[in-house]
Design a protein around this motif. Structure first.
Motif, PDB file in Angstrom:
ATOM      1  N   ILE A  74     -55.877  -7.740 -11.735  1.00 25.41           N
ATOM      2  CA  ILE A  74     -57.017  -7.803 -12.649  1.00 25.41           C
ATOM      3  C   ILE A  74     -58.260  -8.059 -11.814  1.00 25.41           C
ATOM      4  CG2 ILE A  74     -58.032  -9.025 -14.601  1.00 25.41           C
ATOM      5  CD1 ILE A  74     -55.075  -9.863 -15.289  1.00 25.41           C
ATOM      6  N   GLN A 125     -59.619  -1.365 -19.583  1.00 26.25           N
ATOM      7  CA  GLN A 125     -60.417  -2.542 -19.924  1.00 26.25           C
ATOM      8  C   GLN A 125     -59.575  -3.493 -20.756  1.00 26.25           C
ATOM      9  OE1 GLN A 125     -63.775  -1.975 -22.515  1.00 26.25           O
ATOM     10  NE2 GLN A 125     -64.855  -3.749 -21.696  1.00 26.25           N
ATOM     11  N   LEU A 126     -59.519  -4.744 -20.308  1.00 27.79           N
ATOM     12  CA  LEU A 126     -58.794  -5.754 -21.053  1.00 27.79           C
ATOM     13  C   LEU A 126     -59.668  -6.331 -22.161  1.00 27.79           C
ATOM     14  CD1 LEU A 126     -57.050  -7.634 -18.100  1.00 27.79           C
ATOM     15  CD2 LEU A 126     -55.995  -6.041 -19.726  1.00 27.79           C
ATOM     16  N   THR A 176     -54.363 -13.788 -19.110  1.00 29.33           N
ATOM     17  CA  THR A 176     -55.796 -14.046 -19.192  1.00 29.33           C
ATOM     18  C   THR A 176     -56.067 -14.892 -20.433  1.00 29.33           C
ATOM     19  OG1 THR A 176     -56.398 -12.131 -20.565  1.00 29.33           O
ATOM     20  CG2 THR A 176     -56.153 -11.755 -18.187  1.00 29.33           C
ATOM     21  N   GLU A 177     -57.345 -15.074 -20.754  1.00 36.08           N
ATOM     22  CA  GLU A 177     -57.689 -15.849 -21.941  1.00 36.08           C
ATOM     23  C   GLU A 177     -57.302 -15.127 -23.225  1.00 36.08           C
ATOM     24  OE1 GLU A 177     -61.816 -16.718 -21.771  1.00 36.08           O
ATOM     25  OE2 GLU A 177     -61.614 -18.199 -20.142  1.00 36.08           O
ATOM     26  N   ASN A 178     -57.092 -13.808 -23.141  1.00 38.07           N
ATOM     27  CA  ASN A 178     -56.863 -13.035 -24.359  1.00 38.07           C
ATOM     28  C   ASN A 178     -55.575 -12.228 -24.382  1.00 38.07           C
ATOM     29  OD1 ASN A 178     -59.546 -13.535 -25.726  1.00 38.07           O
ATOM     30  ND2 ASN A 178     -60.252 -12.638 -23.799  1.00 38.07           N
ATOM     31  N   GLY A 201     -62.396  -8.365 -12.399  1.00 38.26           N
ATOM     32  CA  GLY A 201     -63.401  -8.424 -13.457  1.00 38.26           C
ATOM     33  C   GLY A 201     -62.708  -8.425 -14.808  1.00 38.26           C
ATOM     34  N   ALA A 202     -63.070  -7.476 -15.645  1.00 35.65           N
ATOM     35  CA  ALA A 202     -62.473  -7.369 -16.982  1.00 35.65           C
ATOM     36  C   ALA A 202     -61.484  -6.217 -17.072  1.00 35.65           C
ATOM     37  CB  ALA A 202     -63.574  -7.182 -18.025  1.00 35.65           C
ATOM     38  N   ASP A 203     -61.072  -5.670 -15.920  1.00 41.16           N
ATOM     39  CA  ASP A 203     -60.225  -4.481 -15.927  1.00 41.16           C
ATOM     40  C   ASP A 203     -58.856  -4.750 -15.303  1.00 41.16           C
ATOM     41  OD1 ASP A 203     -62.201  -2.989 -17.127  1.00 41.16           O
ATOM     42  OD2 ASP A 203     -62.962  -2.167 -15.244  1.00 41.16           O
ATOM     43  N   ARG A 262     -60.460   3.231 -18.621  1.00 36.49           N
ATOM     44  CA  ARG A 262     -61.761   3.297 -17.954  1.00 36.49           C
ATOM     45  C   ARG A 262     -61.783   4.307 -16.813  1.00 36.49           C
ATOM     46  NH1 ARG A 262     -65.408   1.900 -21.436  1.00 36.49           N
ATOM     47  NH2 ARG A 262     -65.540  -0.333 -21.903  1.00 36.49           N
ATOM     48  N   THR A 291     -61.889  -8.839 -24.119  1.00 36.16           N
ATOM     49  CA  THR A 291     -62.839  -9.868 -23.659  1.00 36.16           C
ATOM     50  C   THR A 291     -63.258 -10.740 -24.824  1.00 36.16           C
ATOM     51  OG1 THR A 291     -64.690  -8.327 -23.977  1.00 36.16           O
ATOM     52  CG2 THR A 291     -63.709  -8.445 -21.786  1.00 36.16           C
TER      53      THR A 291
END
Length: 277
Positions: free
Chosen positions: A256, A274-275, A206-208, A258-260, A10, A277
């Motif tokens: 981490i 970007q991770l 994270t969740e993913n 947000g989503a980054d 990103r 999502t």
């Protein structure tokens, strides 16, 4: 072994000098950065809009920026300090700047910044370390309350810090010999990575996906810091070298927001991926 990188890059910027300090503004979705060029004795200050990945340099009105430093960032403002004692590094003065324009919002020359709380900014007299603390209005710098004890100030900053950084995730440090360190080493061996970790590693999940930052031996008494990202099924997503020829380990080598995934590479380069999502 290196595989194809899956995660989208990103943001990347080489400041040409070490990133000395980085502070997330979780309300304004920004990062504030302090970059120090020791060769030129100049400090530069930047903000990054994490929604648009737009980097902006903040031009300070003072000439001798080497004697200024970044304190924190919150609600669209960046807080800069000066020094009462340059040899001891004792902070003095608070300069509040608007992150989007770089314009000064207010300044207090006699106080030193302590921390951010829900009601404003906590500060103390720079040359009276045992004095009580003062609550300043974040918008104007005016005194809202005085006579706050150090114990009260510490508790308030810590409590609000947990709320402020709820959108940020920092890694956990595990040292060699600890159970989780050995488990990660076994995982990397199973992945046939080039070398096993030594001394310490950092881990976040994270969740993913999960992120590992670890060190391998590289030359005589030197270390290389490597960052790996995998999804929860163990599929490779990213490999980056954060630093080479290191004499010791560090902490918070990534975070981490947000989503980054953000990290500093080779001290000078800020990167964001970007991770999943």
């Amino acid at each position: 072994m290196k595989y194809q990188v899956i995660l989208p890059l990103r943001f990347k910027y080489d400041f040409g000098a070490p990133v000395w300090r980085l502070r997330p503004d979780t309300v304004a979705n920004r990062l504030a950065l302090e970059v120090r060029d020791a060769d030129l004795l100049i400090a530069h200050f930047y903000t990054l809009d994490c929604a648009t990945y737009t980097l902006q340099e903040i031009k300070l009105p003072q000439q001798l920026t080497w004697w200024q430093g970044l304190e924190d960032a919150h609600q669209g403002k960046v807080y800069i300090h000066g020094y009462a004692d340059r040899q001891l590094g004792q902070h003095k003065g608070i300069l509040a700047l608007e992150a989007t324009t770089g314009k000064p919002a207010w300044e207090s020359t006699g106080l030193a910044f302590y921390g951010i709380v829900a009601a404003g900014i906590l500060a103390y007299p720079a040359t009276e370390l045992e004095a009580d603390y003062t609550l300043l209005d974040a918008a104007s710098g005016k005194t809202m309350e005085s006579g706050i004890s150090q114990l009260q100030a510490t508790a308030a900053v810590n409590d609000f810090g947990r709320q402020r950084y709820s959108l940020c995730q920092y890694p956990v440090l595990y040292k060699e010999g600890e159970t989780y360190f050995e488990q990660v080493r076994d995982f990397l061996n199973a992945m046939e990575f080039e070398a096993g970790p030594v001394q310490a590693l950092e881990y976040a999940e994270t969740e993913n996906c999960f992120i590992i930052s670890f060190y391998i031996a590289s030359g005589k008494d030197k270390l290389k810091n490597i960052l790996l990202v995998y999804d929860l099924a163990g599929e490779f997503l990213l490999q980056e070298t954060l630093g080479c020829g290191l004499s010791g380990i560090g902490s918070d080598t990534f975070f981490i927001f947000g989503a980054d995934l953000y990290f500093i590479q080779n001290r000078d380069i800020l990167k964001a991926y970007q991770l999943l999502t």
